[in-house]
Design a protein around this motif. Structure first.
Motif, PDB file in Angstrom:
ATOM      1  N   SER A  43     -26.319 -20.468 -15.064  1.00 22.16           N
ATOM      2  CA  SER A  43     -25.745 -19.519 -16.011  1.00 22.16           C
ATOM      3  C   SER A  43     -25.001 -18.456 -15.214  1.00 22.16           C
ATOM      4  N   ILE A  44     -23.962 -17.890 -15.820  1.00 18.86           N
ATOM      5  CA  ILE A  44     -23.104 -16.953 -15.092  1.00 18.86           C
ATOM      6  C   ILE A  44     -23.841 -15.670 -14.695  1.00 18.86           C
ATOM      7  N   GLU A  96     -16.189 -18.293 -16.192  1.00 22.62           N
ATOM      8  CA  GLU A  96     -16.165 -19.069 -17.437  1.00 22.62           C
ATOM      9  C   GLU A  96     -14.897 -19.905 -17.532  1.00 22.62           C
ATOM     10  N   ARG A  99     -15.154 -23.270 -15.946  1.00 21.20           N
ATOM     11  CA  ARG A  99     -15.821 -24.319 -16.719  1.00 21.20           C
ATOM     12  C   ARG A  99     -14.823 -25.122 -17.543  1.00 21.20           C
TER      13      ARG A  99
END
Length: 300
Positions: A43-44, A96, A99
């Motif tokens: 997770s970021i 993000e 991704r």
């Protein structure tokens, strides 16, 4: 002489400066490739908190050799906080976007950051932007439109491109704050306070995501932190050894490295529109550099 207090040493060794810049860009490109892998596994908020902590560990010897916490005293804590928040927003958006888009496409869009810096310098630094720089700015944004246009029309690229542009904007805001802070703050102080802010923001995010890090990811996160610092030091060294106009164009080699890594590891290759758009963006940046160099020579 302490690194943070040493006066900049200006030299004219263009080949050495170019070599240092290419090395720095390569290291940062490897870090970006590792980031694309990391966001597929973590997770970021976890990634931001962990990487910031690693960077602070690496900075600790530098802090200690410059007097410990006394080297970090500041009269402008809120300014550091604002800059840190800009950096957090930039990293969130950048990670993000990785991704959703090919690595080279994200890097090509990120070249819009100098264009945003020109825009932000007017209200924040009260700098005067002439017709030539406005023209280069327009050409650069035409290039960004070429990069994101075809897929955006088809509804395939909108979110990823928007996030990459947001990352470029917030990065530009953070770098504009560096110029704002530089008269009173050292490089070391800005590096530490930025990473402290990012680490705190990542730690807050941990309340909303599971804290899951596979053991094999810690070496990758550590390597990302090392590459970030080494890449920055290489580019700083390049700018001390040669004029900006000589070494800065080699920063755009990041697109070539990103395209290569994307093809080798993810079988991604940018479409023709990305290369054409990057040509406009890079051309705008190079023209701005040339104009600034010409203006400096005339005024000198």
């Amino acid at each position: 002489m302490n690194p943070s207090s040493a006066a900049p040493v200006r030299a004219d060794h263009p080949l050495k400066g170019i070599a240092w810049m290419v090395a720095g860009v390569f290291l940062l490109s490897v870090m970006d490739a590792l980031s694309k892998h990391a966001v597929s596994q973590l997770s970021i908020p976890v990634l931001i908190a962990a990487r910031s902590a690693m960077v602070l560990v690496l900075l600790a010897p530098w802090v200690l050799s410059n007097g410990g916490w006394s080297a970090l005293r500041t009269r402008r804590p809120w300014a550091h906080g604002v800059r840190g928040l800009f950096a957090v927003c930039s990293m969130l958006s950048f990670f993000e976007s990785l991704r959703l888009l090919p690595l080279a496409t994200v890097i090509a869009i990120s070249f819009a950051a100098p264009l945003f810096m020109t825009l932000l310098s007017v209200p924040l630094l009260k700098e005067r932007v002439g017709v030539h720089r406005w023209g280069a700015l327009l050409a650069g944004f035409v290039g960004v439109s070429l990069i994101v246009g075809p897929q955006a029309i088809d509804g395939e690229l909108g979110l990823g491109a928007g996030l990459a542009l947001m990352a470029a904007f917030f990065y530009a805001a953070s770098m504009t704050c560096v110029r704002w802070l530089s008269p009173t703050e050292s490089d070391l102080s800005m590096l530490v306070w930025q990473n402290l802010t990012m680490g705190l923001a990542g730690a807050v995010g941990l309340f909303f995501v599971p804290l899951e890090v596979a053991p094999g990811m810690w070496p990758i996160i550590s390597l990302m932190a090392v590459l970030a610092l080494l890449g920055q030091r290489c580019t700083f060294r390049a700018l001390r050894l040669a004029p900006v106009g000589v070494v800065a164009p080699f920063h755009y080699g990041e697109l070539l490295f990103a395209a290569l890594f994307g093809w080798v590891f993810w079988r991604e290759w940018p479409g023709a529109h990305v290369w054409w758009g990057a040509l406009f963006v890079v051309g705008a940046g190079l023209y701005t550099l040339w104009r600034e160099r010409a203006r400096t020579l005339v005024s000198g």
